[in-house]
Design an enzyme around this catalytic site. Structure first.
Site, PDB file in Angstrom:
ATOM      1  N   GLY A 267       0.778  -1.229   0.000  1.00  0.00           N
ATOM      2  CA  GLY A 267       0.000   0.000   0.000  1.00  0.00           C
ATOM      3  C   GLY A 267       0.810   1.279   0.000  1.00  0.00           C
TER       4      GLY A 267
ATOM      5  N   ASN B 156       6.751  -6.382  15.847  1.00  0.00           N
ATOM      6  CA  ASN B 156       5.404  -6.154  16.359  1.00  0.00           C
ATOM      7  C   ASN B 156       5.436  -4.816  17.085  1.00  0.00           C
ATOM      8  OD1 ASN B 156       3.034  -6.055  17.843  1.00  0.00           O
ATOM      9  ND2 ASN B 156       3.070  -8.200  18.419  1.00  0.00           N
TER      10      ASN B 156
ATOM     11  N   ASN C 195       3.846   4.954   9.206  1.00  0.00           N
ATOM     12  CA  ASN C 195       2.718   4.706   8.320  1.00  0.00           C
ATOM     13  C   ASN C 195       1.871   3.523   8.789  1.00  0.00           C
ATOM     14  OD1 ASN C 195       1.302   4.472   5.528  1.00  0.00           O
ATOM     15  ND2 ASN C 195       2.363   2.508   5.740  1.00  0.00           N
TER      16      ASN C 195
ATOM     17  N   TYR D 280     -14.964   3.894  12.914  1.00  0.00           N
ATOM     18  CA  TYR D 280     -13.584   4.375  12.902  1.00  0.00           C
ATOM     19  C   TYR D 280     -13.150   4.907  14.259  1.00  0.00           C
ATOM     20  CZ  TYR D 280      -9.655   6.083   9.988  1.00  0.00           C
ATOM     21  OH  TYR D 280      -8.438   6.285   9.378  1.00  0.00           O
TER      22      TYR D 280
ATOM     23  N   LYS E 217      -5.378   8.581  15.619  1.00  0.00           N
ATOM     24  CA  LYS E 217      -4.824   9.565  14.676  1.00  0.00           C
ATOM     25  C   LYS E 217      -4.803  10.967  15.291  1.00  0.00           C
ATOM     26  CE  LYS E 217      -4.233   6.671  11.232  1.00  0.00           C
ATOM     27  NZ  LYS E 217      -2.880   6.269  10.786  1.00  0.00           N
TER      28      LYS E 217
ATOM     29  N   THR F 221      -6.693   2.562  -1.631  1.00  0.00           N
ATOM     30  CA  THR F 221      -5.880   1.376  -1.340  1.00  0.00           C
ATOM     31  C   THR F 221      -6.852   0.282  -0.923  1.00  0.00           C
ATOM     32  OG1 THR F 221      -5.599   1.744   1.047  1.00  0.00           O
ATOM     33  CG2 THR F 221      -4.054   2.865  -0.420  1.00  0.00           C
TER      34      THR F 221
END
Length: 254
Positions: free
Chosen positions: A20, A67, A94, A154, A161, A192
């Site tokens: 991605g 991890n 990311n 979300y 975020k 994506t």
């Protein structure tokens, strides 16, 4: 391949770069001269493919597996980068994970996992990365419009975020004297496969497409274009910002 070499001699670490957006970032930075530490958790095959693409662009690649919920593994990852390259110039967080639930249905385990991967890993990663940036550098967090907008299912990601964007501001101030910059890209509606696991995503995606004032969605190359700028000396005076990249999706249209 681009002829611009803004990152010649530089080393870039990109978490979640086995596919991605992360994979696109790795390749684009390599095309501009950077050696790349390619991170993955489980997708070793994807990380090796990214590394192959980096090497095809003429640069060195290092695959690091970690991890990101485990602080000791994050530390080892940066030790491996130091052993291989001796330095780090750009750290891009990311990697992201999620528990796709509404707020009233979100469980503690899912909340903790999402925060650890999406936000705490940036905190710890930036701390380790800054120690390898002897001549200045850049920190970049890949955020999303879910940080300040409500997106279906979300909850855990949006909160993580928002934390990312707050951390960026603190790092931008605290690391300024070391000439280390910090910013975030608030990307929205990026094409994506990462959203496929969200419930009712087809309906939500169709609604977003109707709201877009520009006739296409954001793609991974758009994210890379902005990342290459924000991590460069050209963006020296853009500090601690969350730059919106969403094709105008979140603009208020009468």
């Amino acid at each position: 391949m681009t002829t611009v070499q803004r990152y010649a001699g530089k080393v870039v670490c990109i978490t979640g770069s086995s596919r991605g957006i992360g994979q696109k970032l790795a390749v684009r930075f390599a095309e501009e001269g950077a050696n790349v530490a390619v991170h993955c958790f489980r997708n070793t095959a994807g990380a090796k493919e990214t590394a192959r693409m980096v090497e095809e662009a003429g640069q060195e690649a290092l695959v690091v597996k970690a991890n990101l919920t485990q602080p000791d593994r994050i530390q080892v990852m940066f030790q491996e980068i130091r052993a291989k390259f001796g330095q780090l110039d750009v750290f891009i967080h990311n990697a992201a994970s999620s528990r796709n639930r509404q707020a009233m249905d979100l469980d503690i385990k899912g909340w903790d996992w999402t925060q650890d991967v999406n936000a705490r890993a940036f905190l710890l990663g930036a701390q380790h990365a800054a120690k390898l940036m002897k001549d200045g550098g850049a920190l970049l967090a890949i955020s999303s419009f879910g940080s300040d907008h409500v997106f279906p299912y979300y909850t855990s990601v949006g909160a993580s975020k928002a934390a990312l964007e707050s951390l960026v501001r603190y790092f931008a101030v605290e690391l300024a004297d070391k000439r280390i910059n910090a910013n975030a890209i608030s990307a929205g509606a990026v094409v994506t496969g990462e959203l496929k696991n969200f419930p009712d995503i087809e309906t939500t995606w169709a609604q977003m497409e109707k709201k877009l004032p520009y006739p296409r969605m954001v793609n991974a190359d758009d994210v890379a274009n902005l990342a290459l700028f924000l991590c460069s000396p050209e963006a020296e005076m853009i500090r601690g910002q969350s730059v919106r990249l969403d094709g105008g999706l979140t603009l208020k249209v009468p």
